[in-house]
Design an enzyme around this catalytic site. Sequence first.
Site, PDB file in Angstrom:
ATOM      1  N   CYS A   8       0.838  -1.188   0.000  1.00 16.66           N
ATOM      2  CA  CYS A   8       0.000   0.000   0.000  1.00 16.66           C
ATOM      3  C   CYS A   8       0.876   1.241   0.000  1.00 16.66           C
ATOM      4  O   CYS A   8       1.777   1.373   0.842  1.00 16.66           O
ATOM      5  CB  CYS A   8      -0.903   0.000   1.229  1.00 16.66           C
ATOM      6  SG  CYS A   8      -1.854   1.515   1.424  1.00 16.66           S
ATOM      7  N   CYS A  14      -1.015   6.877   6.656  1.00 18.26           N
ATOM      8  CA  CYS A  14      -2.450   6.737   6.905  1.00 18.26           C
ATOM      9  C   CYS A  14      -2.757   6.237   8.315  1.00 18.26           C
ATOM     10  O   CYS A  14      -3.616   6.776   8.996  1.00 18.26           O
ATOM     11  CB  CYS A  14      -3.066   5.801   5.866  1.00 18.26           C
ATOM     12  SG  CYS A  14      -4.744   5.279   6.222  1.00 18.26           S
ATOM     13  N   CYS A  17      -3.825   0.835   8.527  1.00 14.78           N
ATOM     14  CA  CYS A  17      -3.346  -0.555   8.463  1.00 14.78           C
ATOM     15  C   CYS A  17      -1.943  -0.610   9.073  1.00 14.78           C
ATOM     16  O   CYS A  17      -0.954  -0.463   8.354  1.00 14.78           O
ATOM     17  CB  CYS A  17      -3.294  -1.051   7.025  1.00 14.78           C
ATOM     18  SG  CYS A  17      -4.889  -1.075   6.202  1.00 14.78           S
ATOM     19  N   CYS A  91      -8.041   2.465  -1.445  1.00 17.05           N
ATOM     20  CA  CYS A  91      -7.710   1.745  -0.214  1.00 17.05           C
ATOM     21  C   CYS A  91      -7.798   0.244  -0.473  1.00 17.05           C
ATOM     22  O   CYS A  91      -8.846  -0.263  -0.890  1.00 17.05           O
ATOM     23  CB  CYS A  91      -8.664   2.140   0.913  1.00 17.05           C
ATOM     24  SG  CYS A  91      -8.436   1.184   2.418  1.00 17.05           S
ATOM     25  N   GLN A 214     -20.970  -5.743  11.243  1.00 19.21           N
ATOM     26  CA  GLN A 214     -19.558  -6.099  11.064  1.00 19.21           C
ATOM     27  C   GLN A 214     -19.087  -5.700   9.667  1.00 19.21           C
ATOM     28  O   GLN A 214     -19.800  -5.915   8.686  1.00 19.21           O
ATOM     29  CB  GLN A 214     -19.380  -7.610  11.262  1.00 19.21           C
ATOM     30  CG  GLN A 214     -19.631  -8.089  12.677  1.00 19.21           C
ATOM     31  CD  GLN A 214     -18.424  -7.898  13.591  1.00 19.21           C
ATOM     32  OE1 GLN A 214     -17.448  -7.244  13.238  1.00 19.21           O
ATOM     33  NE2 GLN A 214     -18.498  -8.474  14.788  1.00 19.21           N
ATOM     34  N   TYR A 243     -25.891  -7.502  24.350  1.00 19.66           N
ATOM     35  CA  TYR A 243     -25.235  -6.539  23.461  1.00 19.66           C
ATOM     36  C   TYR A 243     -25.545  -6.915  22.013  1.00 19.66           C
ATOM     37  O   TYR A 243     -24.656  -7.017  21.161  1.00 19.66           O
ATOM     38  CB  TYR A 243     -23.717  -6.517  23.683  1.00 19.66           C
ATOM     39  CG  TYR A 243     -23.262  -6.465  25.121  1.00 19.66           C
ATOM     40  CD1 TYR A 243     -23.143  -5.249  25.798  1.00 19.66           C
ATOM     41  CD2 TYR A 243     -22.940  -7.634  25.814  1.00 19.66           C
ATOM     42  CE1 TYR A 243     -22.713  -5.203  27.121  1.00 19.66           C
ATOM     43  CE2 TYR A 243     -22.514  -7.597  27.134  1.00 19.66           C
ATOM     44  CZ  TYR A 243     -22.403  -6.379  27.779  1.00 19.66           C
ATOM     45  OH  TYR A 243     -21.971  -6.344  29.090  1.00 19.66           O
ATOM     46  N   ASP A 312     -21.470 -10.356  23.139  1.00 22.24           N
ATOM     47  CA  ASP A 312     -20.512  -9.690  22.252  1.00 22.24           C
ATOM     48  C   ASP A 312     -20.370  -8.251  22.735  1.00 22.24           C
ATOM     49  O   ASP A 312     -20.886  -7.316  22.114  1.00 22.24           O
ATOM     50  CB  ASP A 312     -21.014  -9.757  20.808  1.00 22.24           C
ATOM     51  CG  ASP A 312     -19.984  -9.270  19.796  1.00 22.24           C
ATOM     52  OD1 ASP A 312     -18.899  -8.817  20.225  1.00 22.24           O
ATOM     53  OD2 ASP A 312     -20.259  -9.334  18.586  1.00 22.24           O
ATOM     54  N   CYS A 339     -13.933  -8.528  20.824  1.00 22.98           N
ATOM     55  CA  CYS A 339     -13.042  -7.746  19.968  1.00 22.98           C
ATOM     56  C   CYS A 339     -11.931  -7.089  20.798  1.00 22.98           C
ATOM     57  O   CYS A 339     -11.099  -6.375  20.263  1.00 22.98           O
ATOM     58  CB  CYS A 339     -13.822  -6.680  19.200  1.00 22.98           C
ATOM     59  SG  CYS A 339     -14.679  -5.499  20.266  1.00 22.98           S
TER      60      CYS A 339
END
Length: 383
Positions: A8, A14, A17, A91, A214, A243, A312, A339
Amino acid sequence: MIKNNKKCPYYKYCGGCNLQGLSYEKQLLKKQEYIDKLLSKLHKVNKIIGMNDPYNYRNKVQVTFGLDEKRNIICGNFIPSTHIIVPIDDCMISDEKANQIILTIKDLAIKYKLSIFDEDKLKGCLRHVQVRCSSTNEYMVILVVGISTIPNINLIIKDLLKKHKEIKTIVQNINRKHTSMVLGDKNITLFGKGYIEDVLCGKKFRLSPTSFYQVNKRQTEVLYNTAINYADFKGNETVVDAYCGIGTIGLIASSKIGKLIGIELNRRAIKDAVTNMKINKINNAVFLSDDAGHYMSRLAKDKCKIDAVIMDPPRSGADDKFLNSLVRLRPKKIVYISCGPESLRNNLKYLIKKDYQIEVIQPVDMFPYTNHVENIVLLSNKK
């Protein structure tokens, strides 16, 4: 696993990533080592599930508009911890068509001389653009602006639809506040129905501008199917989906259980969940707007029989009120989707002390080229 690793041109600036310097194979090894170090003392960690093609996976793409030193319109992402925009034309983790739509909007902003929102003066028109897409090739464009009426909007819409027939709806979102939040509170549908629909694990879901969903559809199906398979439902269980957001995993699991109770504090999300339940003609579910910990506390107080809980929580994990209520309810199974690996570790330590045992820890790479890693943990009640 994919062998060709793209480079990239923006990643040094940026910040979107932060693992761009590594091949995808090394990224997975790095994430595996991280989760092993964090959780392996609690239970053996399975091998991380990666993607066959870790590119162009984001189904929600958003950029900020600004002006460069020569007052030319640019769009892209902020350099981390700054308000300096890195102009981005393509992107590599975002949906390809969404990238193209954003560039077209930039060209139209130049063509029709749209003003750019000034964050210091809180004046101007174009601030952000968000594009959402579905696996059924439907695209939603959200124009985030600082004014009530966009100049030449009918011409802009006409030109945009002429070039991108996949766009099914265009929404104007007004955000004049001094905030890091992309979307404001007010939405005006300019074209179409104001939403798009996606199919996930065989169920339909309606996505409005504010719906939480998601961003990696391919891996979400892997994540949810894996979690539901681990749960091994028998068909008669009463299950709480805590959640629950817009009801995704609970509605996907609904055909395998007796009754579903979805809990979510966000009223808009609950409204979407009820809509999704009706779209899919599901009649064994109920969705309630409440704090998950508060509702679980009421269930425990009333000595309700709950067979399993799917949870979650946000990145910060479940709070003490929720965990205390959870162990008082004593469901036979807990399916924990996380997460936030560090908050997950803390929550797991608490549950282990309360006579729950870990059966499976399964990492899933939901966000290639970033540090983030999702985990599924199945726990069972030892008593």
